[in-house]
Motif scaffolding. Structure first.
Motif, short mmCIF file in Angstrom:
data_model
loop_
_atom_site.label_atom_id
_atom_site.label_comp_id
_atom_site.label_asym_id
_atom_site.label_seq_id
_atom_site.Cartn_x
_atom_site.Cartn_y
_atom_site.Cartn_z
N TYR A 122 -11.19 3.76 -0.18
CA TYR A 122 -11.10 4.42 -1.48
C TYR A 122 -10.69 5.87 -1.29
O TYR A 122 -10.91 6.44 -0.22
N ASN A 162 -4.75 -4.15 -8.29
CA ASN A 162 -6.12 -3.81 -7.89
C ASN A 162 -6.80 -5.05 -7.36
O ASN A 162 -6.71 -6.13 -7.94
N LEU A 172 -2.80 -0.49 -1.83
CA LEU A 172 -2.95 -1.66 -2.70
C LEU A 172 -1.66 -2.00 -3.43
O LEU A 172 -1.47 -3.12 -3.86
N GLY A 198 -6.81 1.02 -0.60
CA GLY A 198 -6.20 -0.10 0.10
C GLY A 198 -7.08 -0.58 1.24
O GLY A 198 -8.28 -0.31 1.28
N CYS A 217 -5.47 2.72 -8.57
CA CYS A 217 -4.96 2.77 -7.20
C CYS A 217 -4.44 4.18 -6.91
O CYS A 217 -4.50 5.05 -7.78
#
Length: 119
Positions: A72, A112, A108, A90, A33
């Motif tokens: 991403y 994950n 996030l 997220g 993350c």
């Protein structure tokens, strides 16, 4: 037996990236993350990184993001993408039109998300 440590909204991050981290820089946490630095974090020192919340971050300006899209973080480009080989960031929080250079993302946190194709 278990011991509760913390809620997990923030983490102590040891900066071994080879460069200083500035206040509000995006910080990849391994490949799991991203977080956002809550302070300047000099090389080889520890500082606080936020793992949760909604943040406006630089984004791929060639792609539309819809609310709910998984986003991403592209480390080299320093921007949000929809490329699932980049670091999970997220969920798109507000629609972003093509040519817009920033996007809102709900981080996030320290969990994950596993996509349906992974199970």
């Amino acid at each position: 037996m278990s011991d509760f440590i913390q809620i997990g909204e923030k983490m102590d991050f040891l900066n071994n990236t080879g460069a200083d981290i500035a206040y509000y820089d995006v910080v990849p946490v391994g490949t799991a993350c991203i977080g956002v630095a809550e302070m300047e974090i000099p090389q080889n020192e520890t500082g606080t990184v936020n793992l949760e919340g909604v943040w406006e971050l630089p984004a791929d300006n060639a792609t539309t993001f819809e609310v709910g899209d998984m986003l991403y973080w592209n480390i080299a480009g320093k921007k949000l993408t929809k490329t699932n080989t980049d670091v999970p960031a997220g969920m798109c929080f507000k629609k972003k039109e093509t040519a817009t250079a920033v996007a809102q993302v709900k981080l996030l946190g320290n969990v994950n998300i596993i996509s349906a194709g992974d199970v």
